[in-house]
Every structure is written in structure tokens, then in C-alpha cells.
Motif scaffolding. Sequence first.
Motif, PDB file in Angstrom:
ATOM      1  N   GLU A 258      53.612  29.139  30.890  1.00  0.00           N
ATOM      2  CA  GLU A 258      54.074  30.403  30.302  1.00  0.00           C
ATOM      3  C   GLU A 258      52.890  31.272  29.897  1.00  0.00           C
ATOM      4  O   GLU A 258      52.893  32.491  30.100  1.00  0.00           O
ATOM      5  N   PHE A 259      51.870  30.651  29.312  1.00  0.00           N
ATOM      6  CA  PHE A 259      50.680  31.397  28.916  1.00  0.00           C
ATOM      7  C   PHE A 259      50.017  32.031  30.136  1.00  0.00           C
ATOM      8  O   PHE A 259      49.637  33.208  30.117  1.00  0.00           O
ATOM      9  N   ALA A 260      49.907  31.266  31.219  1.00  0.00           N
ATOM     10  CA  ALA A 260      49.294  31.779  32.445  1.00  0.00           C
ATOM     11  C   ALA A 260      50.076  32.954  33.002  1.00  0.00           C
ATOM     12  O   ALA A 260      49.494  33.943  33.465  1.00  0.00           O
ATOM     13  N   GLY A 277      38.346  42.077  42.573  1.00  0.00           N
ATOM     14  CA  GLY A 277      38.075  40.879  43.360  1.00  0.00           C
ATOM     15  C   GLY A 277      37.840  39.626  42.539  1.00  0.00           C
ATOM     16  O   GLY A 277      37.910  38.515  43.056  1.00  0.00           O
ATOM     17  N   LEU A 278      37.541  39.795  41.246  1.00  0.00           N
ATOM     18  CA  LEU A 278      37.285  38.649  40.375  1.00  0.00           C
ATOM     19  C   LEU A 278      37.755  38.961  38.965  1.00  0.00           C
ATOM     20  O   LEU A 278      37.446  40.022  38.417  1.00  0.00           O
ATOM     21  N   VAL A 279      38.497  38.030  38.390  1.00  0.00           N
ATOM     22  CA  VAL A 279      38.901  38.089  36.982  1.00  0.00           C
ATOM     23  C   VAL A 279      38.341  36.852  36.296  1.00  0.00           C
ATOM     24  O   VAL A 279      38.542  35.727  36.760  1.00  0.00           O
ATOM     25  N   VAL A 280      37.591  37.063  35.208  1.00  0.00           N
ATOM     26  CA  VAL A 280      37.034  35.955  34.437  1.00  0.00           C
ATOM     27  C   VAL A 280      37.809  35.848  33.134  1.00  0.00           C
ATOM     28  O   VAL A 280      38.027  36.852  32.449  1.00  0.00           O
ATOM     29  N   LEU A 281      38.234  34.644  32.786  1.00  0.00           N
ATOM     30  CA  LEU A 281      38.962  34.394  31.544  1.00  0.00           C
ATOM     31  C   LEU A 281      37.989  33.864  30.504  1.00  0.00           C
ATOM     32  O   LEU A 281      37.434  32.773  30.647  1.00  0.00           O
ATOM     33  N   GLY A 282      37.746  34.653  29.464  1.00  0.00           N
ATOM     34  CA  GLY A 282      36.790  34.280  28.427  1.00  0.00           C
ATOM     35  C   GLY A 282      37.449  34.066  27.091  1.00  0.00           C
ATOM     36  O   GLY A 282      38.674  33.991  26.976  1.00  0.00           O
ATOM     37  N   GLY A 283      36.639  33.987  26.052  1.00  0.00           N
ATOM     38  CA  GLY A 283      37.151  33.701  24.732  1.00  0.00           C
ATOM     39  C   GLY A 283      37.594  32.252  24.615  1.00  0.00           C
ATOM     40  O   GLY A 283      37.495  31.464  25.560  1.00  0.00           O
ATOM     41  N   GLY A 289      41.344  26.697  28.359  1.00  0.00           N
ATOM     42  CA  GLY A 289      42.211  26.568  29.528  1.00  0.00           C
ATOM     43  C   GLY A 289      41.474  26.091  30.752  1.00  0.00           C
ATOM     44  O   GLY A 289      42.038  25.367  31.587  1.00  0.00           O
ATOM     45  N   GLY A 290      40.202  26.481  30.878  1.00  0.00           N
ATOM     46  CA  GLY A 290      39.357  26.024  31.965  1.00  0.00           C
ATOM     47  C   GLY A 290      39.891  26.340  33.350  1.00  0.00           C
ATOM     48  O   GLY A 290      40.639  27.310  33.558  1.00  0.00           O
ATOM     49  N   ARG A 312      38.462  32.978  37.550  1.00  0.00           N
ATOM     50  CA  ARG A 312      37.577  31.902  37.119  1.00  0.00           C
ATOM     51  C   ARG A 312      37.571  31.814  35.600  1.00  0.00           C
ATOM     52  O   ARG A 312      37.703  32.829  34.906  1.00  0.00           O
ATOM     53  N   ALA A 313      37.391  30.605  35.098  1.00  0.00           N
ATOM     54  CA  ALA A 313      37.177  30.425  33.662  1.00  0.00           C
ATOM     55  C   ALA A 313      35.726  30.726  33.331  1.00  0.00           C
ATOM     56  O   ALA A 313      34.822  30.519  34.150  1.00  0.00           O
ATOM     57  N   SER A 314      35.477  31.227  32.129  1.00  0.00           N
ATOM     58  CA  SER A 314      34.107  31.492  31.680  1.00  0.00           C
ATOM     59  C   SER A 314      33.275  30.218  31.757  1.00  0.00           C
ATOM     60  O   SER A 314      33.751  29.124  31.466  1.00  0.00           O
TER      61      SER A 314
END
Length: 339
Positions: A258-260, A277-283, A289-290, A312-314
Motif C-alpha cells: 500500500e505504501f508503494a 528516467g530515474l526516481v530515487v527514494l530517500g529519507g 524500504g530499500g 532506486r533506493a538512496s
Amino acid sequence: MKTATPSMARAINDRLALDLLLERGPLSAPQLRSLTGLSRPTVSDLIERLTEGGLIEAAGESGEERRGPNARVYALVADRAHVAGVDLRPDAVHVTVADLTGRVVGSAARAVGGDLVDLVEGVLAEAAGERALESVVIGAPGLVAPRDGELVSANDVPGWRSGLVGSWSQRLGGVPVVLENEVNLAAIAELRTGAAQGAEDFVLIWLGDGVGAAVVLGGRLRRGMSGGAGEIGFLEVDGTAFCNLVTSSVSSGLDRTEFAARVAKGAAAFVTLLDPGLVVLGGAGGHEGGDELAGEVAACLRKLAPAPSEVRASTVEGNAVLQGAVLTALDLARDNVYG
């Protein structure tokens, strides 16, 4: 077309050599000739000039069988200048001080309370010790206007008021102080040392107690006219502000799927409009979540956005905001010191 003057050519060659020493570490004269393509006399003059200017120094020999001047290696004078990065949040302020090579030489942290000018000045003094600072970059929540470097509106740091940047600079004896949105600085860290290395275009979505984003296009951070580029927290998703759907206090009660799905809806807005072309998930949310969270967000995003985008994860270890602040301060200091 302008023809380079001798002084301009010398300045260009000097900076080229200094940047190579930053990137590769100590180098010999033959190595500098090979890497720059400059002639023997030009490199000899360059080394003499930079040594006399206190910017480089002899740092031993290369270990080659042949001894003498050609075996001598040169390194940057790391303590020629020092910089500070500051991460100023509603609850605490963290400071890192580094030399010109980026090596950390001091750090300090305190809880937020009292006057902010006194607080930041005190933490900087504790971290720097007896070292003079060449530049200071402060990351804080809120929209920072590109024109004057001040917040567009008040943030949630207790005691924040207009004119703080000038007050800090004055207290530090005129040292340049730059204020930047904290997520923008985290994006700089991702670009230079993290998940976005080698990417010209990407969006960083910050998932934590606060929610925001930063936009990098053509290898450059994009702030927008008033500093509001990337303020995804205000985006309405399914009738609710995006920040209220994915902030830490809400996401702790959601399963990963659900979070995703919620994160993907915010990311889809960036992908649809900018095609990065790229989304990075930070914080904290992105780190915790990795790769698993990144994979689920990517799967949802493929169904929502017209353009393909990797997620990608940070990979920045530690405080990404603080690291981005130090990297930005180093850029400013190197330009001032090296020309």
C-alpha cells in the motif's frame, strides 16, 4: 571569439591540475603531463606557481626506480581552507567541518532551542575549533528563493525569522553563508556519491517525518522561479495532500504494498511531466524500504506513467542533507581559493 590571454591560460591550466589532484590524489610531474597533455615547461611552471601560492606541496616520491624531481609527487594543501555544512531541523542542528579535499575534521550537534543565530554560531565554533571557515552551507526545510537566498515563508524550525542568513554571515566575520532547501542538498549527495551517480536527470522523493522532492535535470539542481520546484508534499492525490499519505506517522501503519502504491502516485506526476528516467527514494522511508520498496514502486509506476522510469533506493550512508551541504560548500570554497 575571444583568444585566451596568457594569464587566462595559466588560470585554466592551474585549475585543471588542481581538479586532477582532487580527483586522483598525489601526482608526479610526468603524471600531470600525461593527464593534462601540457608540455614539460608548462607543467614545471604550473607546479612552481601552485607551490609558491600555498595550494600544493611535495608529498614524497612515487617509488619509481629513477629518483629526482620527476619522481617527486605533489598533493593539495588540504588545510588551505575549511568549510562547514549545516543540517538545521526543527529538533536539532548538526554541523560537519571538512578541509579542501573533503576530509571531515570536525563535527558537532545540539538540540534546537533559544536564539537561532547564537545556536548555529555556537555549533559551528564547536565543530571548527580554531579553523577559519571559507564557506558555510545550511540546509533547512522550506522554499528558499534563488534570488536572495532567504526563505519564501516561515518553516517549522522554532525561532526562524527573516534575515538569519545575513546575521550568521556577520557573526562569522563576513564568511559567505548559503541557505538551501534540505531535500535539494540531499539530491546533491545522491548525484555525487549515491544512487544517482552518472545520471543527468533524476528526481529524489524524500520520505520521512517531512515529505518533499528535488529535481535534477541536465546534471543541475532545478529550484524553480521561487524555490518551489519539487514541493510534492502539496500535490493532491486522491483528494488528499501527498504529504498526508506517505509521511512517517501515516506510513508506519501501512503494509509495504500500500505504501508503494501511494509513493508511485506521487512519482507518476514527476515522470509524466519531466520524464527524468530515474526516481530515487530517500529519507528514512526510502532507506528502510530499500530495494524491495523501490521494486514495488517501479511496478506500480509502470502502470501509471507514460514514460519508463527506473526507481532506486538512496545509497547515501548517514546524513544525506549534511553531506550535500558539505559538497556544496566545497564547490564554493574551491572556486574562491583555486579560481
